[in-house]
Design a protein around this motif. Structure first.
Motif, mmCIF file in Angstrom:
data_model
loop_
_atom_site.group_PDB
_atom_site.id
_atom_site.type_symbol
_atom_site.label_atom_id
_atom_site.label_comp_id
_atom_site.label_asym_id
_atom_site.label_seq_id
_atom_site.Cartn_x
_atom_site.Cartn_y
_atom_site.Cartn_z
ATOM 1 N N THR A 63 0.844 -1.195 0.000
ATOM 2 C CA THR A 63 0.000 0.000 0.000
ATOM 3 C C THR A 63 0.877 1.242 0.000
ATOM 4 O O THR A 63 2.055 1.196 0.378
ATOM 5 N N THR A 74 1.559 4.672 1.729
ATOM 6 C CA THR A 74 1.261 5.305 3.011
ATOM 7 C C THR A 74 1.074 6.814 2.850
ATOM 8 O O THR A 74 1.438 7.415 1.832
ATOM 9 N N ILE A 75 0.513 7.429 3.889
ATOM 10 C CA ILE A 75 0.321 8.884 3.881
ATOM 11 C C ILE A 75 1.671 9.591 3.805
ATOM 12 O O ILE A 75 1.817 10.608 3.130
ATOM 13 N N SER A 76 2.683 9.037 4.481
ATOM 14 C CA SER A 76 4.010 9.659 4.454
ATOM 15 C C SER A 76 4.606 9.611 3.049
ATOM 16 O O SER A 76 5.340 10.516 2.642
ATOM 17 N N ASP A 77 4.303 8.544 2.293
ATOM 18 C CA ASP A 77 4.774 8.474 0.905
ATOM 19 C C ASP A 77 4.152 9.590 0.068
ATOM 20 O O ASP A 77 4.834 10.243 -0.733
ATOM 21 N N MET A 78 2.852 9.782 0.249
ATOM 22 C CA MET A 78 2.159 10.798 -0.524
ATOM 23 C C MET A 78 2.616 12.213 -0.139
ATOM 24 O O MET A 78 2.657 13.107 -0.976
ATOM 25 N N ALA A 79 2.962 12.391 1.134
ATOM 26 C CA ALA A 79 3.325 13.720 1.621
ATOM 27 C C ALA A 79 4.779 14.084 1.340
ATOM 28 O O ALA A 79 5.156 15.254 1.434
#
Length: 228
Positions: A66, A68-73
Motif C-alpha cells: 500500500t 502510506t500517507i508519508s509516501d504521498m506527503a
C-alpha cells in the motif's frame, strides 16, 4: 438599503446553518467495519524464491503493498512522468516481510526466519552459490543485516561501526565472501561491504551514491552491482 440587505442575508444564512451545527460537532473519526479492516490488512500472497544451487526454497509472507500517507506527503519532482524524491528515502518503516521459511528441496530441513518481536524482515538475497541467505530485519526504527547458513541453521548478525538508516540493495560477490549493501540516512546513500567470514562491515563511499539507468524504471537510485 445595502447595509440592511446584507444583514438580512447573513441572518438568513445563519438560521439556515444553525440546525446543522450540532450534527457537525458530534461527528468523530469513522472506522471501517471490522471485516473490511481484515481484508485491507490481510497479508499479500506468499512469494517463493529458489536458491541458485536448487537445494533450498524460501517462502515469504509480506504486508499488503500500500502507499502510506508519508509516501504521498513526501516532497518530490516529476520528470517525464517519473517521480523523483527531493529527499533521500531514509525512513525505516515497520512494513515488510512478516515471516519467512527456508526449506530443503527434499523437505527434510526447515528453517524459520522469524521477524523481531513487533518488527519485520526487510529484503532477502541468496548468495551466488546458494548456500547462504542474507536478509535485513526491522526493529524499533532500526535495521540490521543477518546471514543464514540453511544447512546448519546458524544465523550471524553483521556488525559495523556507524551503520544506520535504511538498509537495502543486498548484493553478493561471486565467490560468496562479501556482501555489498546500501544504507540511506538524511545525508544520503552510502555503499557498504560486509566480510562474511567475520561478519563485519565497513563503509566504502560517502553518502553520495546515486545511479540513473535507462531501464523499465527510468530512475534507479541507491543501487550497486558487483563487476563480473
Amino acid at each position: 438599503m445595502n447595509r440592511i440587505s446584507l444583514r438580512r442575508a447573513l441572518s438568513t444564512a445563519l438560521l439556515t446553518l444553525a440546525p446543522l451545527a450540532p450534527a457537525l460537532s458530534q461527528q468523530t473519526y469513522q472506522s471501517p467495519p471490522p471485516d473490511l479492516v481484515k481484508i485491507l490488512e490481510a497479508p499479500a500472497n506468499p512469494i517463493t524464491s529458489i536458491s541458485p544451487n536448487r537445494q533450498w526454497v524460501l517462502v515469504t509472507v509480506s504486508d499488503p503493498r500500500t502507499i502510506t500517507i508519508s509516501d504521498m506527503a513526501d516532497s518530490a519532482y516529476y520528470l517525464a512522468g517519473s517521480k523523483i524524491r527531493a529527499n533521500p528515502d531514509y525512513r525505516v518503516e515497520n512494513i515488510g516481510i512478516r515471516s519467512g521459511t527456508v526449506s530443503s528441496i527434499d523437505g527434510k530441513i526447515e528453517r524459520a526466519l522469524n521477524a523481531p518481536a513487533g518488527g519485520r524482515l526487510g529484503s532477502t538475497a541468496w548468495s551466488t552459490g546458494g548456500d547462504q541467505l542474507a536478509y535485513t530485519t526491522v526493529s524499533n526504527g532500526a535495521m540490521s543485516v543477518e546471514i543464514l547458513d540453511p544447512a546448519s541453521g546458524r544465523t550471524r548478525r553483521v556488525t559495523a561501526t556507524g551503520l544506520s538508516g535504511r538498509i537495502r540493495d543486498l548484493d553478493w560477490s561471486r565467490d560468496g565472501k562479501n556482501l555489498a549493501f546500501t544504507a540511506t540516512t538524511p545525508a544520503g546513500t552510502a555503499l557498504w561491504v560486509a566480510d562474511v567470514g567475520n561478519s563485519t562491515a565497513r563503509r566504502l563511499t560517502p553518502p553520495t551514491l546515486n545511479i540513473t539507468t535507462a531501464t523499465r524504471v527510468p530512475v534507479v537510485a541507491s543501487e550497486s552491482r558487483w563487476r563480473t
